[in-house]
Design an enzyme around this catalytic site. Structure first.
Site, mmCIF file in Angstrom:
data_model
loop_
_atom_site.group_PDB
_atom_site.id
_atom_site.type_symbol
_atom_site.label_atom_id
_atom_site.label_comp_id
_atom_site.label_asym_id
_atom_site.label_seq_id
_atom_site.Cartn_x
_atom_site.Cartn_y
_atom_site.Cartn_z
ATOM 1 N N GLY A 106 0.829 -1.204 0.000
ATOM 2 C CA GLY A 106 0.000 0.000 0.000
ATOM 3 C C GLY A 106 0.857 1.245 0.000
ATOM 4 N N SER A 160 0.829 3.845 -3.132
ATOM 5 C CA SER A 160 0.178 4.939 -3.855
ATOM 6 C C SER A 160 -1.145 5.357 -3.226
ATOM 7 C CB SER A 160 -0.092 4.515 -5.295
ATOM 8 O OG SER A 160 0.975 4.895 -6.102
ATOM 9 N N GLU A 180 12.744 -3.699 -7.502
ATOM 10 C CA GLU A 180 11.448 -3.686 -8.159
ATOM 11 C C GLU A 180 11.557 -3.252 -9.611
ATOM 12 O OE1 GLU A 180 8.499 -1.141 -6.341
ATOM 13 O OE2 GLU A 180 7.202 -1.446 -8.073
#
Lengths: 355, 389
Positions: free
Chosen positions: B137, B139, B254
């Site tokens: 969580g 954005s 990422e």
């Protein structure tokens, strides 16, 4: 021994901005800028250098836009001569892969004799035809020629004085000379019969050398562009602070990094042998040639008008990019060759064959 | 740090460990078994859309989930490069890996690095067993790439924290067990300060998950409402106020992985399957070769970052560069495939047919250059990285 050096003189990277009014007001200023040189001697790697070291050196030659057959000598001619068992002459060397050449025995009676690797009298050759656009032929000590003889592939050396030289050049004004051979006799001592594999290795080495040069010139474009956009101000701030400039500059950096990585990845496969090298080098030359346009386009766009003049050294890199992408096989040729070997079932295996 | 001298143009050369060769073959054998089972369908974007917890568990039984986690926490204790080989094989095959994707890529490494010993002992073995799934969580509705602007707030209570706010684009929150939530623990002048990370139980009271349907109709993302959710003190992840540092420290992982250039690779395989049945034209050969060369080249860059991460370095600039190049290729590949063999994209064609895969990849295509930080913003990182060099 055998550490011949090639004199180079390359323009320095301009750190400061260009003031065109100064150029027009003071013709002397033009001379100063265009004659700015960073003279230096770039040593050719020693013969026992690894392929990775040779690639790094050729990359550097491309970055410095060395006006000499550096890549040709280090990564193509010398290794081929050694692989064929011929001694390596001092000085700058070049090569010609010439299947179109007419090759005959000079002594027809003896033509049935001789064996692979033979250096006997029997293999004295008579060659006729034209070697087209040989890089730096006019300055080379010797040209390494790969051709098809009636008895199979051969490698032989030629000195430029054995041919009639018609000077030519590429877009960057690098020497690309035609060598006309009118039944020239090549002594058997300069001839080696070679396996077909070495013929293919020659093509791969030439393509990889050219790709490494492109990678170097690409880096040069990045360096010149970053120097320009950080020094040059417009509307009161450096060009590099404009979002639109950043977007393009990042793409330029990426494209140059991409080519460099593809070239770097080909070193180990080349050492491992021709079969392993085919995919990696075809991929590297395809990528290098395909990226040349984008690198040159962005570099010129971000340099503004000064970049399209001879006042600024950018053209030394971009005209080479446009030339080198076509030399030793353009992206269309290499890409098609690459795709011809692929199927749905082999594509992933091919991609994971390196590293 | 030694890596500070690496220019964004010069990537470390990746040399895969010798063990990777056998590992790759083992994964291919496993995938063959799964194909026979009908679970590996060669679909694009399988790390977002291929949801199959049973597949994840079978993968975990082989030690291929959380495989870079230490063995003392239930992981396989293998390096990032070995993990790389496994995930690139899975993605190239279009295997359904999205159930554990975020747990494996982000939550696991993050808890290992920042978590308390208690958190590690509780979560990591469950992640590695393929039995505990995480969402992230970060954005919010108005934050986008500007994570420092998050407004979800965490207030101190007697025995922990009380979280209030709404997260957007929370992938899999409707099906997962936990979420790592970035929240503001104090108002600070510097908006990068005062952020903290929390592990939130997605079944806790006050959690409300609202689906956000993609334009393809799929339900992958959610609006994740935290309506005064109680988070125990023990579920603060890392140091209070270090949230920004913790989040950005993980971005290199990422952004540079094989999922950044392989999302649409199965579509290229599908194209070749179509073309294998006929003689390719010169133009088709050229275009296929150019795509292949670019994939090959981007893979070298991506592997270079993985090698650096494996050695403990962090290359944010290089990772951003790989993300921009790779994800742009993912989208361009869809357009190229369409032009190499003109095919009307058809979402209702037989699942797995070329027309259906093309439709699927096309409907997903705008997302490739968005997720993980929009590319336009990442390009700022790239130019800055080179100018500073």
């Amino acid at each position: 021994m055998n550490t011949h050096t090639i004199d180079t003189s390359t323009p320095a990277i301009p750190a400061d901005d260009y003031d065109t009014t100064a150029f027009f007001a003071d013709p002397g200023a033009i001379a100063t800028v265009t004659n700015t040189t960073d003279s230096q001697t770039v040593p050719l790697p020693t013969p026992d250098a690894s392929t990775a070291e040779l690639l790094a050196a050729v990359h550097e030659a491309g970055r410095r836009t060395v006006p000499a057959p550096f890549a040709e000598t280090a990564l193509v001619a010398r290794p081929l001569l050694r692989r064929a068992g011929l001694s390596v002459p001092e000085g700058p060397l070049t090569y010609a892969i010439a299947p179109q050449l007419t090759v005959r025995h000079a002594h027809p009676a003896a033509s049935a004799v001789g064996s692979a690797g033979s250096a006997g009298e029997d293999d004295t050759l008579l060659v006729a035809g034209t070697l087209r656009r040989v890089p730096w032929a006019r300055t080379a000590t010797a040209v390494v020629v790969l051709a098809n003889a009636p008895f199979g592939p051969v490698l032989f050396t030629l000195t430029p004085d054995q041919a009639v030289l018609a000077p030519g050049a590429n877009l960057a004004e690098e020497a690309r000379d035609d060598l006309h051979l009118a039944s020239v006799e090549i002594p058997a001592a300069q001839v080696r019969r070679i396996p077909r594999e070495l013929l293919e290795e020659a093509e791969l080495r030439a393509a990889l050398a050219r790709a490494a040069l492109i990678a170097g010139a690409g880096q040069r474009c990045v360096e010149l562009t970053v120097a320009h956009t950080t020094a040059r101000t417009q509307f009161g701030r450096p060009l590099s602070r404009f979002q639109a400039v950043k977007q393009e500059e990042a793409k330029l950096i990426e494209e140059a990094a991409l080519v460099r990585a593809a070239v770097q990845a080909a070193a180990a496969p080349l050492d491992a042998g021709t079969a392993a090298a085919r995919f990696a080098i075809a991929g590297a030359k395809t990528q290098a040639s395909a990226s040349a346009a984008e690198i040159a386009r962005i570099a010129h766009q971000l340099h503004g008008a000064i970049g399209i003049t001879k006042l600024h050294p950018l053209h030394l890199a971009t005209t080479r990019l446009w030339s080198w992408r076509d030399e030793d096989g353009d992206e269309t040729t290499w890409a098609a060759g690459l795709a011809r070997t692929l199927t749905a079932d082999t594509l992933w295996a091919a991609l994971t064959s390196t590293p | 740090m030694p890596t500070a001298t690496i220019s964004p143009l010069g990537f470390p050369e990746a040399v895969l460990p010798e063990s990777a060769r056998q590992l790759r073959l083992d994964v291919r054998d496993f995938l063959d078994e799964e194909r026979a089972r009908g679970t590996v369908l060669g679909r694009p974007d399988s790390w977002l859309a291929g949801w199959d917890p049973a597949f994840t568990r079978r993968l975990a039984e082989r030690g291929w989930v959380g495989m870079a986690l230490p063995t003392e926490y239930g992981g396989a204790g293998r390096g990032f490069l070995e993990r790389y080989v496994v995930i690139e094989e899975l993605l190239a095959a279009g295997a359904p890996v999205s159930a554990h994707w975020v747990s494996d890529r982000q939550a696991g490494p993050s808890i290992l690095q920042h978590g308390t010993e208690e958190q590690r002992r509780f979560f990591l073995p469950r992640i590695a067993a393929g039995k505990c799934f995480f969402s992230i969580g970060m954005s919010e509705k108005s934050s986008g790439s500007d994570l420092a602007s998050v407004r979800t707030c965490a207030e101190r209570t007697a025995d922990g924290w009380r979280l209030t706010g709404t997260k957007m684009w929370t992938g899999g929150a409707h099906a997962n067990d936990y979420a790592i939530v970035l929240a503001r623990t104090e108002e600070a002048e510097d908006k990068h300060a005062g952020l903290s990370q929390f592990i939130v139980d997605l079944r806790a009271p006050g959690v409300r998950i609202e689906p956000i349907h993609l334009m393809s109709g799929e339900h992958r993302f959610n609006a994740f409402h935290l309506e005064g959710v109680h988070v125990p003190e023990a579920m603060l992840l890392g140091q209070q106020g270090d949230g920004w540092k913790q989040v950005t420290g993980e971005l290199a992982f990422e952004r540079s992985g094989p999922e950044r250039y392989l999302s649409t690779f199965p579509l290229l395989v599908s194209l070749l399957r179509e073309l294998d049945q006929r003689a390719m034209t010169a133009e088709q050969l050229t275009q296929v070769g150019i795509l292949t060369a670019r994939l090959h080249s981007i893979r070298q860059l991506s592997l270079g970052v993985a090698a650096a991460l494996d050695a403990g370095a962090s290359l944010d600039t290089q990772a951003a560069l790989v993300k921009d190049l790779g994800t742009r290729l993912e989208g361009a590949l869809v357009d190229s495939v369409r032009s190499i063999l003109p095919t009307p994209a058809d979402p209702h064609a037989t699942p797995g047919s070329h027309a259906e895969l093309l439709a699927f990849a096309l409907l997903h295509s705008p997302g490739y250059t968005l997720r993980g930080g929009t590319n336009e913003i990442l390009r700022g990182i790239i130019t800055r990285g080179l100018e500073q060099h």
